[in-house]
Design a protein around this motif. Structure first.
Motif, PDB file in Angstrom:
ATOM      1  N   ALA A   1      10.545  31.888  59.458  1.00 42.94           N
ATOM      2  CA  ALA A   1       9.298  32.177  60.180  1.00 42.94           C
ATOM      3  C   ALA A   1       8.245  32.739  59.228  1.00 42.94           C
ATOM      4  O   ALA A   1       7.058  32.397  59.334  1.00 42.94           O
ATOM      5  N   ARG A   2       8.650  33.583  58.274  1.00 43.48           N
ATOM      6  CA  ARG A   2       7.702  34.110  57.286  1.00 43.48           C
ATOM      7  C   ARG A   2       7.138  33.007  56.406  1.00 43.48           C
ATOM      8  O   ARG A   2       5.944  32.995  56.104  1.00 43.48           O
ATOM      9  N   TYR A   3       8.016  32.075  55.966  1.00 45.14           N
ATOM     10  CA  TYR A   3       7.547  30.951  55.148  1.00 45.14           C
ATOM     11  C   TYR A   3       6.538  30.105  55.920  1.00 45.14           C
ATOM     12  O   TYR A   3       5.517  29.698  55.389  1.00 45.14           O
ATOM     13  N   ARG A   4       6.859  29.862  57.176  1.00 43.16           N
ATOM     14  CA  ARG A   4       5.957  29.044  57.996  1.00 43.16           C
ATOM     15  C   ARG A   4       4.630  29.762  58.236  1.00 43.16           C
ATOM     16  O   ARG A   4       3.574  29.142  58.232  1.00 43.16           O
ATOM     17  N   ALA A   5       4.679  31.066  58.470  1.00 40.77           N
ATOM     18  CA  ALA A   5       3.445  31.828  58.685  1.00 40.77           C
ATOM     19  C   ALA A   5       2.597  31.852  57.420  1.00 40.77           C
ATOM     20  O   ALA A   5       1.369  31.748  57.482  1.00 40.77           O
TER      21      ALA A   5
ATOM     22  N   ARG B   1      16.413  33.057  60.338  1.00 39.87           N
ATOM     23  CA  ARG B   1      15.288  32.633  61.181  1.00 39.87           C
ATOM     24  C   ARG B   1      14.022  33.420  60.857  1.00 39.87           C
ATOM     25  O   ARG B   1      12.925  32.864  60.851  1.00 39.87           O
ATOM     26  N   GLU B   2      14.164  34.715  60.583  1.00 39.61           N
ATOM     27  CA  GLU B   2      13.001  35.537  60.223  1.00 39.61           C
ATOM     28  C   GLU B   2      12.391  35.082  58.899  1.00 39.61           C
ATOM     29  O   GLU B   2      11.164  35.016  58.767  1.00 39.61           O
TER      30      GLU B   2
ATOM     31  N   ARG C   1      19.994  35.570  62.476  1.00 37.28           N
ATOM     32  CA  ARG C   1      18.698  36.164  62.816  1.00 37.28           C
ATOM     33  C   ARG C   1      17.838  36.360  61.565  1.00 37.28           C
ATOM     34  O   ARG C   1      16.645  36.064  61.565  1.00 37.28           O
TER      35      ARG C   1
ATOM     36  N   ALA D   1       2.783  25.531  65.366  1.00 40.67           N
ATOM     37  CA  ALA D   1       4.053  25.942  65.975  1.00 40.67           C
ATOM     38  C   ALA D   1       5.005  24.765  66.190  1.00 40.67           C
ATOM     39  O   ALA D   1       6.208  24.915  66.043  1.00 40.67           O
TER      40      ALA D   1
ATOM     41  N   TYR E   1      13.238  22.856  57.385  1.00 39.17           N
ATOM     42  CA  TYR E   1      13.822  24.150  57.706  1.00 39.17           C
ATOM     43  C   TYR E   1      14.658  24.100  58.980  1.00 39.17           C
ATOM     44  O   TYR E   1      15.634  24.834  59.113  1.00 39.17           O
ATOM     45  N   GLU E   2      14.283  23.237  59.934  1.00 41.08           N
ATOM     46  CA  GLU E   2      15.056  23.135  61.175  1.00 41.08           C
ATOM     47  C   GLU E   2      16.482  22.690  60.878  1.00 41.08           C
ATOM     48  O   GLU E   2      17.438  23.260  61.394  1.00 41.08           O
TER      49      GLU E   2
END
Length: 160
Positions: A128-132, A124-125, A121, A138, A144-145
């Motif tokens: 998600a922060r890097y992507r944001a 994944r967070e 978890r 989306a 990263y996947e």
């Protein structure tokens, strides 16, 4: 027969970019951490802050079960009774092998399964922060996947 009960600490080691006083920064990247170095630094922290009594309570059960040098995420197993001494030792650690780190205890659990789920978890967070921060759409496919899949498999393969 009585079961040996553990606590599992999920710790993220955040590197501090500034060098220690008295050490000149080198242009070469420093080699990555190992679980052995983390264990030695944690041992020294516990002995420094809690003495031989603190280390005697924690030392026989303290192990580093998982460490990822890529994410600096670490899973530590310790006995249930003295787990607060180990937790405090982690929180009071300032340097590992001469390099400064800020330890962040992300999760504490009673089973390795819950520590594994918390580590997945947390990964994944972070992604998600890097992507944001990069403001990616989306449905964007990136490396990263693949990293999330391999890290999840690696973490789930841990055994008690």
């Amino acid at each position: 027969m009585v079961r040996f009960k553990n606590r599992w600490l999920l710790v993220e080691l955040l590197p501090v970019p500034a060098p220690l006083p008295g050490r000149a920064p080198t242009g070469q990247p420093q080699e990555g951490l190992t679980s052995k170095q983390i264990w030695a630094a944690l041992k020294q922290s516990i002995i420094t802050h809690f003495g031989d009594t603190g280390w005697g309570a924690v030392g026989s059960s303290l192990t580093i079960k998982y460490f990822s040098p890529r994410t600096n995420l670490c899973i530590i197993r310790v006995a249930r009774e003295p787990h607060k001494i180990a937790w405090a030792g982690v929180a009071l650690m300032t340097a590992i092998d001469g390099r400064r780190y800020v330890p962040h205890v992300v999760h504490v659990s009673g089973t390795i399964k819950q520590a594994q789920l918390a580590a997945i978890r947390h990964n994944r967070e972070i992604v998600a922060r890097y992507r944001a921060r990069a403001k990616l759409p989306a449905g964007y496919q990136d490396s990263y996947e693949e990293y999330l899949q391999t890290s999840a498999q690696e973490i789930e393969a841990l055994q008690d």
